[in-house]
Design an enzyme around this catalytic site. Structure first.
Site, short mmCIF file in Angstrom:
data_model
loop_
_atom_site.label_atom_id
_atom_site.label_comp_id
_atom_site.label_asym_id
_atom_site.label_seq_id
_atom_site.Cartn_x
_atom_site.Cartn_y
_atom_site.Cartn_z
N HIS A 15 0.81 -1.22 0.00
CA HIS A 15 0.00 0.00 0.00
C HIS A 15 0.85 1.27 0.00
O HIS A 15 0.33 2.36 -0.20
CB HIS A 15 -0.94 0.00 1.21
CG HIS A 15 -2.02 -1.03 1.09
ND1 HIS A 15 -3.29 -0.74 0.66
CD2 HIS A 15 -2.01 -2.37 1.28
CE1 HIS A 15 -4.02 -1.84 0.62
NE2 HIS A 15 -3.26 -2.85 1.00
N ASP A 19 3.48 9.33 -1.07
CA ASP A 19 2.32 8.52 -0.69
C ASP A 19 2.17 7.38 -1.67
O ASP A 19 2.37 7.59 -2.88
CB ASP A 19 1.04 9.37 -0.73
CG ASP A 19 0.11 9.09 0.45
OD1 ASP A 19 0.08 7.93 0.89
OD2 ASP A 19 -0.56 10.02 0.91
P1 ADQ Z 1 -2.99 6.04 4.49
O1 ADQ Z 1 -1.58 6.45 4.71
O2 ADQ Z 1 -3.79 5.92 5.71
O3 ADQ Z 1 -3.08 4.69 3.66
P2 ADQ Z 1 -4.86 7.42 2.59
O4 ADQ Z 1 -4.78 6.66 1.32
O5 ADQ Z 1 -4.97 8.86 2.37
O6 ADQ Z 1 -3.59 7.18 3.50
O7 ADQ Z 1 -6.10 6.93 3.38
C1 ADQ Z 1 -6.50 7.57 4.54
C2 ADQ Z 1 -7.93 7.20 4.86
O8 ADQ Z 1 -8.22 7.68 6.16
C3 ADQ Z 1 -8.93 7.81 3.91
O9 ADQ Z 1 -9.92 6.88 3.58
C4 ADQ Z 1 -9.53 8.95 4.71
O10 ADQ Z 1 -10.90 9.20 4.46
C5 ADQ Z 1 -9.35 8.50 6.13
N1 ADQ Z 1 -9.12 9.68 6.99
C6 ADQ Z 1 -8.09 10.53 6.94
N2 ADQ Z 1 -8.25 11.50 7.87
C7 ADQ Z 1 -9.39 11.24 8.49
C8 ADQ Z 1 -10.11 11.87 9.54
N3 ADQ Z 1 -9.68 12.97 10.16
N4 ADQ Z 1 -11.26 11.30 9.94
C9 ADQ Z 1 -11.70 10.18 9.35
N5 ADQ Z 1 -11.09 9.56 8.36
C10 ADQ Z 1 -9.95 10.07 7.94
C11 ADQ Z 1 -2.13 3.78 3.07
C12 ADQ Z 1 -1.09 4.40 2.16
C13 ADQ Z 1 -1.77 5.20 1.07
C14 ADQ Z 1 -2.75 4.31 0.30
C15 ADQ Z 1 -3.66 3.60 1.25
C16 ADQ Z 1 -4.50 2.56 0.51
O11 ADQ Z 1 -0.20 5.23 2.90
O12 ADQ Z 1 -0.81 5.73 0.18
O13 ADQ Z 1 -3.53 5.14 -0.55
O14 ADQ Z 1 -2.93 2.92 2.26
O15 ADQ Z 1 -3.70 1.69 -0.21
#
Ligand code: ADQ
Length: 749
Positions: free
Chosen positions: A450, A656
């Site tokens: 991921h 990311d």
């Molecule tokens: P993350 O590093 O967690 O995931 P991301 O892909 O942006 O990063 O996902 C974050 C998730 O958390 C999103 O679904 C978002 O809605 C939720 N989120 C963020 N802030 C929030 C808040 N304040 N309240 C509620 N929900 C919140 C890892 C990798 C990424 C990759 C994903 C999936 O680092 O690059 O995209 O896995 O593979």
């Protein structure tokens, strides 16, 4: 003939066949579930029906059960009905009971006492003793307490089976049973055939995993009917019915056919969905493995818990459900190192993870420190995100990383069939395939990373770089988010190993490993669902407090890779360079707490708070706060409202894997008045989302200019970009991504 008519004719032929053998499991098949084993008794009409069927000429009927003989005999006293008790250990043929030869159940006495002690400490647990087995039922243990009890049951039972190899553990419905390995319900098939005649056609009905032994022992002209309770677990049965009522209806119909009046069938067995893989044993055919299980959010509900519908679980749920799969991960708990490890514990609680069955085990405290906090989050996380100066490298952490893979592999071996498909997730499990291959696992094993995969020069900082790539090549399929990550991995494989790389296949040690870019998606429609009034209320309050200022929105886990300080500083730069935006724009930064006990994350939080304070102090006015910083998580419905209200989605990670927030922001927009996505060129999402305004988060002046451009973007351009971005987000979604991965994994073999 249509399918329905063909099925009816098929079953008429079966029902009329002479001799006919019928094998019926009792609990869950002839008798619906009750809250205690004592209450689960066949109704008088069902007993009469069984007796009547058993007395028909040309019919041999056996009730095949895990229950003790006395229990069965009280309902079926006449010798018309054959009885098979305790999974085949005891049988009643023509009136007399006989025991399977060579059985020694004496060691079970000690196990029974140990299970008694466990049951005494867990309200609702019940130990049942029979002549050749001992079982512990946990049906009446409150759901939230079952996991802890199961950890203990498995510890006790597995220790017993290790020291007594002639016994085995058996999973029933909310019951764990130990019995001599030579006993299983499969033996009832030949026993009944010997009584019915070699040319008998046998129909076996059963609902749980112990009945699968019966199904696989059947011959080519026999029929197996699995009784389901809303589940879709893999089965060796060709046919299925739903619940014991349907079994009664089919048996009634059979009786009618044998009595020559062939009534129209109220219900007939339906063919099990052809895609459901068939398995002859208790193991799962698909296991997903990740460090953390889907999170359970704690709310003030009736039972204090509710399922989390977001994230990976919504992507994987359909695949897991349709394949009867299960998900293994860390329980989130640690145990002192001195305590024996308990692994592979089934948390049978479908309602809690979107219908997905979970299994978990505890980490030792030292694993939490050295594996999770150490190698995963202080070595691999910064290394793979290309932050070499933050990388910590310690021998002890690497050793813990190797050890935890052994624990995951041990647990998986208990859950998965020898040919099961295994799908491991993320940087926590890079060595998993190697650990499984060493245990002889022959089925396909895939991995999805991921986070980014770094370039060769960064990856080579790892003292175990070559070993890690070598271990990763034991996977059949490695999935990454972007072609760039794939290229980095392939470059590492060819530079660090004598491996042959051709297209996207790496050949090494006589194996082929497929490497592929498979960008993850979201479920875009769920960000367009009309919110409940309570969900909007809080967002409306926030919007009111902003007045007329345009909303620029940042949403992230609080992590140094997300570039939050850089984003705040660039916003400050905008206010400094373009004073006309003061009072006309506000930045709302929502940061969900993450890894708060890792020191770097605590530092990051303090740094963010100080930058917010500085910018608000420098530019703020009584009626306008430039930055609102919210250190909390929001439910998806509220996030969707915030996204929709934001003029600019400010998504600027320093690095990311993908970044789902970028996709969620696009999915949530009002198509008639969409906002603008300002996206870091270093997010994996930037590869697909070329119509975002791409920006360099390391360049504060440039990012301030890009933000200015996004805020000023004319309506027509905003709309045109949004149409294309939305099409990208809709092209593949979370579910098609998961199905696509599993299809590709199956195709590797
Ligand atoms: P993350 O590093 O967690 O995931 P991301 O892909 O942006 O990063 O996902 C974050 C998730 O958390 C999103 O679904 C978002 O809605 C939720 N989120 C963020 N802030 C929030 C808040 N304040 N309240 C509620 N929900 C919140 C890892 C990798 C990424 C990759 C994903 C999936 O680092 O690059 O995209 O896995 O593979």
């Amino acid at each position: 003939m249509n399918d329905h008519a063909a099925t009816t004719q098929h079953w008429i032929n079966v029902a009329r066949h002479t001799p006919l053998g019928l094998l019926c499991d009792l609990d869950g098949t002839l008798v619906p579930f009750a809250s205690s084993p004592e209450e689960a008794r066949p109704a008088a009409e069902v007993i009469a029906l069984i007796e009547e069927l058993a007395s028909l000429p040309g019919v041999t009927l056996a009730v095949v059960s895990g229950r003790p003989k006395d229990w069965l005999e009280q309902f079926f006293p006449t010798s018309n009905v054959l009885l098979v008790a305790e999974h085949g250990a005891q049988r009643r043929g023509a009136g007399a009971w006989e025991q399977m030869s060579g059985l020694d159940a004496e060691p079970l006495e000690a196990l029974g006492l140990e299970l008694d002690r466990l049951a005494a400490a867990h309200a609702g647990a019940l130990v049942e003793r029979k002549a050749t087995t001992v079982a512990i039922h946990y049906r009446n243990v409150p759901r939230g307490h079952r996991g802890a009890l199961l950890v203990e049951i498995y510890g006790t039972v597995d220790r017993f089976c290790e020291t007594h190899p002639s016994f085995e553990r058996l999973e029933g419905r909310l019951v764990v049973e130990v019995r001599p390995s030579i006993v299983n319900k499969g033996s009832a098939v030949s026993w009944v055939r010997a009584r019915a005649g070699a040319d008998a056609r046998i129909v076996a009905f059963g609902d749980d995993l112990t009945d699968e032994h019966m199904f696989v022992a059947l011959g080519g002209t026999d029929e197996a009917v699995v009784v389901r309770y809303g589940d879709a677990r893999p089965t060796a049965a060709r046919w299925e019915l739903e619940g014991s009522d349907e079994v009664h209806a089919v048996l009634h119909w059979l009786l009618g056919v044998r009595q020559e009046h062939t009534p129209p069938p109220a219900v007939l067995p339906r063919e099990v969905h052809p895609q459901a893989p068939s398995s002859g044993d208790a193991a799962h055919d698909l296991v997903v493995i990740s460090n953390r299980l889907p999170e359970l959010r704690h709310v003030d509900g009736e039972d204090g818990r509710k399922k989390n519908v977001g994230g990976l679980v919504s992507a994987l749920e359909p695949a897991l459900r349709s394949r009867g799969g299960m998900w293994l991960g860390w329980s989130g708990r640690t145990v002192p190192d001195a305590q024996p490890r308990s692994a592979g514990t089934i948390e049978e609680d479908p309602a809690e993870a979107g219908g997905v069955q979970l299994a978990s085990f505890d980490y030792k405290e030292s694993w939490y420190r050295s594996y999770y906090g150490g190698f995963c989050n202080s070595t691999l996380w910064p290394l793979f995100h290309s932050f070499p100066s933050r990388v910590q490298i310690k021998d002890a952490d690497w050793q813990a990383y190797v050890d935890v893979h052994e624990a995951f592999a041990d647990a998986t071996t208990k859950l998965a069939g020898p040919r099961a498909m295994l799908w491991a997730h993320d940087y926590h499990l890079l060595l998993f395939a190697r650990a499984m291959r060493r245990r002889g696992h022959a089925g396909p094993i895939g991995h999805f990373l991921h986070i980014p995969f770094p370039s060769l020069d960064i990856f080579s900082m790892l003292p175990w770089a070559a070993d890690m790539i070598d271990a990763m090549l034991d996977y059949d399929l490695l999935g990454f988010h972007t072609p760039g990550h794939v290229a980095n991995f392939l470059a590492c494989a060819s530079a660090l190993l004598p491996a042959k790389v051709a297209d996207e296949v790496v050949q090494h040690r006589g194996r082929s490993c497929h490497v592929s870019a498979m960008p993850i998606g979201i479920l875009p429609d769920t960000f367009q669902e009309p919110p409940e009034a309570s969900a909007i209320e809080e967002v409306l309050g926030l919007m009111r407090s902003l007045g007329d200022a345009a909303l620029v929105l940042g949403v992230d886990r609080l992590d140094y890779t997300k570039g939050i300080p850089e984003r705040l500083n660039a916003f400050g730069r905008l206010l400094e360079r373009k004073p006309e935006w003061r009072r006309r724009v506000s930045l709302v930064q929502v940061s969900v707490p993450s890894r708060a006990d890792v020191p770097l994350y605590a530092e990051q939080r303090a740094m963010i708070e100080s930058i917010v304070g500085r910018i608000n102090g420098e530019f703020g006015e009584a009626s306008w706060v430039p930055i609102r910083y919210l250190y909390r998580s929001y439910p998806q419905a509220q996030l969707a409202q915030l996204y929709r209200a934001a003029r600019v989605g400010y998504v600027t990670p320093l690095r990311d894997g993908m970044n789902l927030v970028a996709k969620e922001y696009v999915a949530a927009q009002d198509p008639e008045n969409p906002g603008v996505l300002l996206l870091s060129q270093f997010a994996g999402a930037a590869v697909e989302m070329r119509d975002a305004v791409l920006t360099n988060p390391y360049h504060a002046d440039g990012m301030a200019r890009d933000l200015d451009r996004a805020l000023r973007m004319p309506y027509e351009e905003r709309k045109a970009r949004h149409v294309r971005l939305l099409a990208t987000v809709q092209r593949s979604n979370a579910v098609t991504w998961a199905e696509g991965f599993l299809d590709a994994l199956a195709a590797c073999r």
